[in-house]
Each structure stands twice: as structure tokens, then as C-alpha cells.
Design an enzyme around this catalytic site. Structure first.
Site, PDB file in Angstrom:
ATOM      1  N   GLY A 183      -5.624   0.139  -1.847  1.00 30.69           N
ATOM      2  CA  GLY A 183      -5.234   0.969  -0.719  1.00 30.69           C
ATOM      3  C   GLY A 183      -3.851   0.543  -0.272  1.00 30.69           C
TER       4      GLY A 183
ATOM      5  N   ASP B 261       7.096   3.948  -7.521  1.00 34.96           N
ATOM      6  CA  ASP B 261       6.949   2.582  -7.039  1.00 34.96           C
ATOM      7  C   ASP B 261       7.526   1.649  -8.080  1.00 34.96           C
ATOM      8  OD1 ASP B 261       6.274   0.515  -5.354  1.00 34.96           O
ATOM      9  OD2 ASP B 261       4.224   0.358  -6.065  1.00 34.96           O
TER      10      ASP B 261
ATOM     11  N   ASP C 235       0.994 -10.271   3.612  1.00 38.37           N
ATOM     12  CA  ASP C 235       1.665 -10.138   4.911  1.00 38.37           C
ATOM     13  C   ASP C 235       2.215  -8.742   5.176  1.00 38.37           C
ATOM     14  OD1 ASP C 235       3.926  -9.991   3.297  1.00 38.37           O
ATOM     15  OD2 ASP C 235       4.734 -11.932   3.883  1.00 38.37           O
ATOM     16  N   GLY C 236       2.088  -7.823   4.204  1.00 41.00           N
ATOM     17  CA  GLY C 236       2.531  -6.452   4.430  1.00 41.00           C
ATOM     18  C   GLY C 236       4.032  -6.269   4.464  1.00 41.00           C
TER      19      GLY C 236
ATOM     20  N   ASP D 160      -3.140   3.035  -9.897  1.00 38.18           N
ATOM     21  CA  ASP D 160      -2.687   3.288  -8.529  1.00 38.18           C
ATOM     22  C   ASP D 160      -1.175   3.465  -8.462  1.00 38.18           C
ATOM     23  OD1 ASP D 160      -2.795   0.449  -9.201  1.00 38.18           O
ATOM     24  OD2 ASP D 160      -1.995   0.097  -7.192  1.00 38.18           O
ATOM     25  N   ASN D 161      -0.481   3.331  -9.610  1.00 31.54           N
ATOM     26  CA  ASN D 161       0.964   3.527  -9.658  1.00 31.54           C
ATOM     27  C   ASN D 161       1.362   4.804 -10.386  1.00 31.54           C
ATOM     28  OD1 ASN D 161       1.678   1.256  -8.205  1.00 31.54           O
ATOM     29  ND2 ASN D 161       1.790  -0.059 -10.003  1.00 31.54           N
TER      30      ASN D 161
ATOM     31  N   GLY E 180      -1.487  -1.392   1.273  1.00 33.72           N
ATOM     32  CA  GLY E 180      -1.558  -2.689   1.912  1.00 33.72           C
ATOM     33  C   GLY E 180      -0.287  -3.125   2.602  1.00 33.72           C
TER      34      GLY E 180
ATOM     35  N   ARG F 274      10.759   5.777   0.999  1.00 31.89           N
ATOM     36  CA  ARG F 274      11.068   6.584  -0.180  1.00 31.89           C
ATOM     37  C   ARG F 274      10.676   8.037   0.074  1.00 31.89           C
ATOM     38  NH1 ARG F 274       6.083   4.180  -2.191  1.00 31.89           N
ATOM     39  NH2 ARG F 274       7.223   2.427  -3.085  1.00 31.89           N
TER      40      ARG F 274
END
Length: 483
Positions: free
Chosen positions: A89, A278, A140-141, A268-269, A91, A194
Site C-alpha cells: 500500500g 516509479d 519513516d515515509g 505494485d510498480n 507507505g 509526479r
């Protein structure tokens, strides 16, 4: 006025409901220094009129743009290096806004276009490094400034080469010190935005299938079909998969022609529009090397340069498997089996485009593809990957330029003779493009790792952004020359 009359908000993802994403808040950063602002991209969605203060408000503090619901962290699963991970998800990012591209911008673009000419494509503003979400796990995002700079460079280089790609929209330094194992630490922090043609991933469908939610699968297909592949009939799930296969084949072919190695082709990419969006441990080939990898942790070469078609096809089969609960297996299999022929067709087209010549038919186009690869293999490290496409762009009209240039000694021998014969069979496509100053330069614009590190060193050691911005300007000149 914060937005221009061309700004057209159209938040569609939120209409799917609460089970597909989570409302989140961006982190509060101690600093906001605009390091990169893509006004060319902003003009395509009516945001070029923002003042710097407004830009920071929307792309550092993430105050919602007019008509937007606020940040949403998207839910998805995915295979990472072919191991299924149900704990993914968004993150360290979220969907910040959805808006329509101006029709004129769409027509001028070489990217894959969907949607009607009057509506324009539906585009996303998505973030990276904007703070923690319910899907951050122990991370840590955040995003390092170097990582953000690298993403800008990858997107600009790919766009210049005609690859379907997201566009780096904004890069803002955020004033935090981050600890990373793959960079000298502490290192500087940033938040990236983006502009992308959908963030609906293969893994978005995998998540619905994992939970046995046929209702969610049906809703996702209906949503993505209507917005991104409207040429597919309503309810035609295999047709939808076929459209994604076609778009993915084009993307993969364009990566290969560009000498690009994505590095992490997890499910997921990859998204439903066939646009790469990405960029982590990417690389461009220094020279022809099928086993070249981008990620230091890709120990088996799973995502090596020449294995990218295999990797994308494998990911597509996972998407097809996720769709099995709502469609018959046989037509889904037929859709998947169309990847191979589509990829070869798109690869021929991509090499013709990179060489600036017109199609002469399947046999002649294949001969040019084969001889180009054979020549790249022979010249190897001495010739590098990119210079061949620079020296011989446009075919015959580039002869004098190529044979008197710095690589004149490479352009001889049997492999070159075969390539030249195949190239000269093809008529130049708009040879007036050779009048651009980009082709007057002896060397092409490349994006090899040593140059990336040099650009970062100027920033890290002297806070000198001039070489970075000069590189972006030259890449845009090259892209304009080739279009």
C-alpha cells in the site's frame, strides 16, 4: 488566481469508496525549498499560474487543490521479486489530486493517450516522501533529496526518448536529516510530486482477489476500463486485460530501445495504462549488456535489461490470475498470449522511432532491428548504447556527420555494413529534425551513473543546482529535436 481556466479537477478514485484507500494527512516539514518546478507539465493541467507560495502550499503542505477531496493512500498488494506481499500500500506517498489534461497537451504528447479529445486524459498528482500512512509499517515515509533528484532525471530522460512515463512535477527540499543504509547519512530530505496517467496497479487487483472480493474486482475493472481504456466494451474483462497487455508491451519495448533498466518490476510498480511511474534503482545501459542490472539487491538478475519483457509478462499473468474470478480462463489466456507478438511489433516501432526512419514493412523493419542489436553487441563498451542512435538518427542524411564524428572508426566492418544497408533501405522520417542544435553536438545526451553522481556531488557539496538544471534543459532540447 491560484489556478488557470484550464484547470479541471476530476477526482475519480474516491468514487470507488472507502475500501480502496485511506484518507491521510501529509507530514509537517520544517522547511520548504522549491528545487524543481515543472512548469511545462503544470501548463498541461492548468497549474502553471501558481505563485511560489501557492506551489509550496499545495505541494509541500498539501493543502487540497480546488475541487479535490484531499490525500488518499491507495491500498494494494503485490509480488516483490515474485514473492507475494499482502502488507503493501502507499507507505510514503498518496494520491493528492486527479485532474484532466488539456486536449492540446494530449495531442502534442507522444505518451499513450486515453479518453476523448474533448475531455483530455485523466491524470494523477501522486507523492513520494510525504509522510507515514497506515501502510508505512516500520518506515519513516520520507524520501531522500538524492532519490528525488534521481527520479526527476529518470523521468526527463525517458520523456526525451519517447517512453511512456510519468513526469516529475515538483521537488521540494524539506529540511530533515534522514538515515539510510544505501546513502551516506544523515542525508537531506525531500518530497516529490509526479504527474502520472493512473496509479492503479496490477497489485490493486491482486488485493481484491486475495480477499475473494469479486465485487471489488468488478468495480475496479469497470472504473479502469471507463477511464483509461474506453475503447473496450463495457463488461469485457478479457478485452480490458488485452488493452493492458498491449500498453505494457509498448512500454517494455520503449524501455529496451532506450537502454533503460527499471530495476524493480514488481506488480505494485506496473499500472493499467502502461506508463512507468516509479523510479528507484534505475539505470541506463552504458553499453549493450543483456545481463545488466540496476538494483544491487537483484542478485539473480531477475530484472536485468534483457529479462524485462519476461518480467512484465510474468506480472501480467498475475493480473490475469487476479481477474479469473470474474472472467473465463480461456479468453484471459488468449489476451495474455497477445503479449509476445505485441512486444515484437512495438520493439520494431520503437527502434524505428529512435533511428528516425519510416516503416518499410515487417520484414525490412525486423532486419533493421536485428542489425541494430548486432551492431550494438559488436561495438560494445567502445561505442556505448546511446551514441549509435545519435550518430545515425535520420538514416542516410546523417552519413557525413557520423563518419566524420568521434566514433568514425566504429562505423566499419561486416556488422556495420549490415546495419547501414538495413538503415538506408528506410526513408528518413522528417529529416529536418537534424537541423536542431542537439544533433550538432558530437556527443548525445546520456544518463549514465557517473554523471548522475556528479550532478548530486555538486548539490551535496556546494548546494549547486546549476548543473542539474542545465542537464534538464539539454534533455528537453533533445526531446524536442526528436519529436
Amino acid at each position: 488566481m491560484p489556478v488557470s481556466p484550464d484547470y479541471r479537477p476530476d477526482p475519480q478514485f474516491v468514487t470507488l469508496g472507502d475500501e480502496y484507500g485511506d484518507a491521510v494527512r501529509a507530514a509537517t516539514f520544517p522547511q520548504s525549498i522549491v528545487r524543481f518546478r515543472n512548469d511545462a507539465a503544470a501548463a498541461t493541467v492548468g497549474l502553471e499560474t501558481l505563485t511560489e507560495a501557492e506551489w509550496i502550499a499545495h505541494f509541500a503542505r498539501f493543502e487540497p487543490l480546488p475541487g479535490q477531496p484531499g490525500p488518499i493512500a491507495m491500498r494494494y498488494h503485490g509480488h516483490q521479486f515474485r514473492t507475494y506481499n499482502p502488507d503493501l500500500g502507499d507507505g510514503r506517498g498518496f494520491l493528492a489530486a486527479q485532474l484532466r489534461e488539456t486536449p492540446g497537451a494530449q495531442a502534442a504528447s507522444d505518451r499513450v493517450a486515453s479518453g476523448s479529445a474533448t475531455e483530455g486524459r485523466l491524470l494523477d498528482l501522486g507523492t513520494k516522501g510525504s509522510g507515514t500512512t497506515p501502510w508505512s509499517r516500520t518506515a519513516d515515509g520520507r524520501l531522500t533529496l538524492k532519490g528525488g533528484m534521481r527520479e526527476v532525471l529518470a523521468a526527463e530522460m525517458l520523456e526525451a526518448q519517447g517512453v511512456p512515463t510519468s513526469r516529475a512535477f515538483s521537488l521540494i527540499e524539506t529540511g530533515e536529516e534522514l538515515e539510510r543504509g544505501d546513502e551516506p547519512s544523515p542525508t537531506r530530505s525531500a518530497v516529490l510530486v509526479r504527474l502520472s496517467h493512473s496509479h492503479i496497479r496490477f497489485g490493486t487487483f491482486q488485493r481484491a482477489a486475495y480477499f475473494g472480493r469479486t465485487d471489488m474486482l468488478e468495480a475496479l475493472v469497470a472504473h479502469a476500463r471507463a477511464l483509461y481504456h474506453p475503447q473496450v466494451a463495457e463488461g469485457d474483462v478479457p478485452g480490458f486485460l488485452g488493452a493492458v497487455v498491449e500498453a505494457s508491451a509498448r512500454l517494455t519495448a520503449r524501455w529496451v530501445a532506450a537502454g533503460f533498466v527499471h530495476g524493480v518490476l514488481n506488480t505494485d510498480n506496473l499500472n493499467v495504462t502502461g506508463e512507468s511511474f516509479d523510479y528507484g534503482p534505475w539505470r541506463f545501459l552504458p553499453y549493450y549488456e543483456p545481463g545488466f542490472t540496476a538494483a544491487y539487491f537483484d542478485q539473480t538478475g531477475l530484472y536485468a535489461f534483457a529479462r524485462q519483457p519476461e518480467a512484465v509478462f510474468w506480472a501480467l499473468t498475475q493480473l490475469g490470475g487476479a481477474l479469473k474470478p470474474i472472467a473465463d480462463a480461456e479468453p484471459l489466456t488468449a489476451a495474455l498470449n497477445s503479449f509476445g507478438p505485441a512486444y515484437i511489433r512495438e520493439l520494431r516501432a520503437a527502434f524505428l522511432d529512435r533511428l528516425g526512419v519510416k516503416s518499410l514493412g515487417e520484414a525490412a523493419d525486423q532486419r533493421l532491428l536485428d542489425t541494430t542489436l548486432a551492431l550494438q553487441r559488436e561495438v560494445g563498451e567502445a561505442g556505448r548504447w546511446e551514441p549509435l542512435f545519435h550518430d545515425w538518427f535520420g538514416g542516410f542524411p546523417s552519413s557525413a556527420r557520423a563518419v566524420t564524428g568521434p566514433r568514425a572508426k566504429l562505423w566499419q566492418g561486416k556488422a556495420f555494413d549490415n546495419f547501414r544497408f538495413a538503415l538506408f533501405e528506410h526513408e528518413p522520417d522528417r529529416p529536418e529534425r537534424l537541423e536542431s542544435p542537439a544533433f550538432a553536438r558530437a556527443e548525445p545526451e546520456e544518463m549514465l551513473i557517473d554523471e548522475v553522481e556528479s550532478l548530486w556531488a555538486a548539490i551535496a557539496e556546494q548546494d549547486d543546482w546549476a548543473p542539474f538544471h542545465d542537464k534538464v534543459a539539454r534533455l528537453r532540447q533533445t526531446g524536442a529535436a526528436r519529436r
